[in-house]
Structures are given as C-alpha cells and as structure tokens.
Design an enzyme around this catalytic site. Structure first.
Site, short mmCIF file in Angstrom:
data_model
loop_
_atom_site.label_atom_id
_atom_site.label_comp_id
_atom_site.label_asym_id
_atom_site.label_seq_id
_atom_site.Cartn_x
_atom_site.Cartn_y
_atom_site.Cartn_z
N GLU A 245 1.25 -1.38 -3.74
CA GLU A 245 -0.16 -1.03 -4.16
C GLU A 245 -0.52 -1.83 -5.46
OE1 GLU A 245 -0.81 3.38 -4.14
OE2 GLU A 245 1.05 3.44 -3.69
N HIS A 261 24.53 -0.22 8.26
CA HIS A 261 24.87 0.01 9.41
C HIS A 261 23.66 -0.39 10.47
CE1 HIS A 261 28.49 2.31 8.59
NE2 HIS A 261 27.71 2.66 7.26
N LYS A 354 -9.06 6.19 3.93
CA LYS A 354 -9.36 7.70 3.76
C LYS A 354 -10.74 7.91 3.96
CE LYS A 354 -5.98 8.92 0.11
NZ LYS A 354 -5.75 9.39 -1.23
C1 F6R Z 1 -3.21 5.65 -5.53
C2 F6R Z 1 -1.59 6.25 -5.03
C3 F6R Z 1 -1.55 7.04 -3.66
C4 F6R Z 1 -2.21 8.35 -3.59
C5 F6R Z 1 -2.01 9.10 -2.36
C6 F6R Z 1 -2.48 10.46 -2.35
O1 F6R Z 1 -2.82 5.24 -6.86
O2 F6R Z 1 -0.69 6.01 -5.49
O3 F6R Z 1 -0.41 6.74 -2.88
O4 F6R Z 1 -1.14 9.22 -4.68
O5 F6R Z 1 -2.98 8.70 -1.51
O6 F6R Z 1 -3.66 10.84 -3.21
P1 F6R Z 1 -3.46 11.95 -4.44
O7 F6R Z 1 -2.26 11.61 -5.14
O8 F6R Z 1 -4.65 12.05 -4.99
O9 F6R Z 1 -3.07 13.32 -3.44
#
Ligand code: F6R
Length: 360
Positions: A245, A261, A354
């Site tokens: 990320e 393994h 998303k």
């Molecule tokens: C972004 C990040 C992502 C979010 C994940 C869930 O910085 O680390 O892995 O954590 O998409 O979103 P939240 O944390 O808002 O539930």
C-alpha cells in the site's frame, strides 16, 4: 523489475524528511513517527469509551479488513500464551460458525463503511453476540449508536493502515474486558516510551546507514517475500501489506515452519521470473527449532534472492517486541516509496475497487 530500473542515484538518495516530503503528500511518515503517541491516545480513548467488563466465555472475534484487521492479529500475537480464551480474527463477510451470545465481536473499521465488516456487525447482532465497535464514524458508528453498542471513537484524518496502534490497543483492551486476556495497560504505556527510542534510531533523522534505511535500499527493485514465525507471523503480513500500500509493490508473506514445506522449493526458480528479496522476522523468544529453521532456510535460499535480511524484535515484553518490528516495517515501506518516487498515501487501486463494487 530489472536491476537497471533502479538507478544508483535512486539508491543513493538521502532518506531525509525533506526528500520524503517531496513525495509524501499526506505525511504518512509523520503518522508512522507518531506511533508512540497513538499508543497512549488509544489507551485513553478505550478507557473513556468503555466502562463495564463483559465476561464472554466463548472468547473474542475481531472482524475487520486490511489495516483495520491487522490490530486484532497483532493483539493476539502480543497476548500469546497469556490468552485465556480463543481470539480469532475474521477478514470476511461472516463470523465463524461457533459465534454465540457468549462471544464478544469487536467490529473494527476505520472508515466505518467497509461492507464485509458491516455484514459481520449485523451477523453478530442476529446471533445475539456481544458487540463493540472501533471506528471513526460511518455507517458502523450510526448503527452501533442506534443499537446501544459501545463505540471506541478514533481520530479522523489517517489512512486506515496508519491507525494500527489504535486498532491493536483496542483489541488488547477489549480482550481484557471480555476475559480473553490480561490487562496490558501499563505494558502498553511502557511500550510507547520504548517505541520513542526506536523512532529516534530508525527514523528519518537517523544516519543513512541506520537499519530501516539500509533495509529499504536493499529491498529496492525487488519483490519482498517476508517470513514470520509465531509472534512475528502477523508482523510479516503487516510488512507485506505496508509494502503493497505505501510503496505500491508486490510483496508476499508466509510463516515458518510451514514455508519450509512448500515455499522454500519455489525459491529455486526465483531468478527465472524476477528479483525477489527475503526478509526473516525473528524474535528472541522463538522456538529453538524455528530459529534453527530460519538459519537453514536463509542459507538455502540466499543464492536465489536479490537480497536477504534477518531482523529481530526489540524489547522485553511481547507488546514492545511486536510494535518494534511493526515500526521498522512501516518505516521501511515509507522509505521504499520515497526511493521509488511514489506517494505512499493514496491507494487508488483500493478506492477504485470499492467504488466499482458499489455499482454492482
Ligand atoms: C487503507 C487500508 C485498507 C483499509 C481496508 C478496510 O489505508 O489500509 O486496507 O483498512 O480497505 O477499510 P477500513 O479500515 O476503513 O474498514
């Protein structure tokens, strides 16, 4: 990435605050350096949000995704042998089938709008499980407030993954409140001071040959493959996720002894397909046979790796040791981003996915 894609100039770039600031538009570095303050602030926030203890003999389930789930996994590692009830982390749309009214479900979502976590919140309600929420707001906070479910409020303005200390402390404290583990409040406070020393040792003001900078330069131009074991298994996953990320690079994590393994065999062909580096995350208290395996595994794969590092946790308590390598990995991922000239903050691929899902 071919070796020529990484220039000597890139590798020689000083990792100072000024050079990092050139790419780091939302000051992700500042959020990593503030980890000690986050630990202290998290304690205060949990204490002011939750007054009563709930005894949940069936244990604790932490439901979350990505940067919000990792705190549950790190908390479980830090509790280690001191966990007196099952602690389970679910990164999915559902809860484990053994969830009952005697289970505590901690729904962790920084934004409060992650659909998998919202689904777990609703399942927990349908099953009559006890619920707690840790979030900045969103739909999760709205539903929890309407249902009278306690909310641990987080400060806004971070990338979810930068709230790792908050999520870890919330999971540790909720584990203690529901009887799944001992109260670690004073250890967390001591960890904050210990982490401050490591920030000075590995941060951007440290010399150019300090550990985090040296590891970042070594990993530049490679796909890092991270190995953990026991306590360091979720830390390996944190390193991988932070490299994905922040540095926008492929990275993979696995654990010992299991990787001996299967994965160890794959290293034989590593140079045929790319430049992979290996990072082994060790702990002073690791099982002696695991230590022996780490030595041997590194020796057997090193010729096929573009770089290899063996790094050890620092500190006395398990929570100090967990946080030490989380800090190191977070810094390495930011330094790697800077060396690559990419902004560590935004994660457009995650946002795009998303958004696309909301249209379905
Ligand atoms: C972004 C990040 C992502 C979010 C994940 C869930 O910085 O680390 O892995 O954590 O998409 O979103 P939240 O944390 O808002 O539930």
């Amino acid at each position: 990435m071919s070796d020529s894609a990484v220039t000597a100039v890139q590798r020689a770039e000083p990792l100072s605050r000024a050079t990092i600031a050139r790419v780091d538009s939302s000051d992700q570095l500042g959020d990593v350096l503030a980890l000690p303050e986050h630990l202290r602030d998290a304690l205060w926030r949990v204490e002011s949000a939750i007054m009563q203890d709930w005894d949940t003999p069936a244990g604790l389930v932490v439901a979350g995704m990505g940067g919000s789930a990792i705190g549950g996994a790190l908390a479980r590692a830090a509790l280690g042998d001191h966990a007196s009830r099952p602690i389970f982390v679910t990164r999915a749309y559902g809860l484990p089938p053994w969830t009952t009214p005697e289970t505590m479900v901690l729904c962790a979502s920084y934004s409060g709008n992650t659909e998998e976590t919202l689904a777990c919140y609703e399942s927990a309600g349908a099953l009559g499980a006890k619920r707690t929420v840790v979030t900045t707001g969103g739909r999760l906070a709205e539903m929890a407030r309407a249902d009278g479910v306690p909310v641990i409020p987080l400060p806004g303005g971070f990338q979810p993954r930068a709230a790792v200390a908050y999520m870890t402390v919330a999971a540790l404290e909720v584990a203690a409140l529901c009887g799944a583990g001992p109260r670690l409040t004073s250890e967390i406070d001591v960890t904050a001071s210990h982490t401050e020393q490591l920030v000075a040792e590995w941060g951007p003001d440290a010399p150019e040959d300090s550990l985090a900078k040296e590891v970042a330069r070594g990993l530049l131009g490679t796909a890092p493959v991270i190995a953990g074991a026991g306590l360091t298994t979720p830390i390996a996953y944190r390193w991988k996720s932070q490299i994905n990320e922040n540095a926008k690079l492929p990275s993979f994590a696995h654990e010992l002894p299991e990787l001996d393994h299967n994965e160890i065999a794959g290293w034989q062909g590593a140079r045929d397909v790319g430049r992979f580096s290996a990072v082994f995350l060790d702990d002073s208290d690791a099982h002696p046979r695991v230590k022996a395996r780490m030595d041997l595994t590194e020796r057997l794969i090193v010729a096929n790796a573009a770089a290899s590092f063996r790094l050890e946790t620092r500190g006395q308590t398990t929570i100090e040791r967990v946080i030490s390598l989380v800090l190191l990995g977070d810094l390495v991922s930011i330094y790697l981003a800077a060396l690559r000239g990419v902004d560590p903050g935004p994660v457009p691929a995650i946002e795009e996915l998303k958004d696309a899902l909301t249209q379905q």
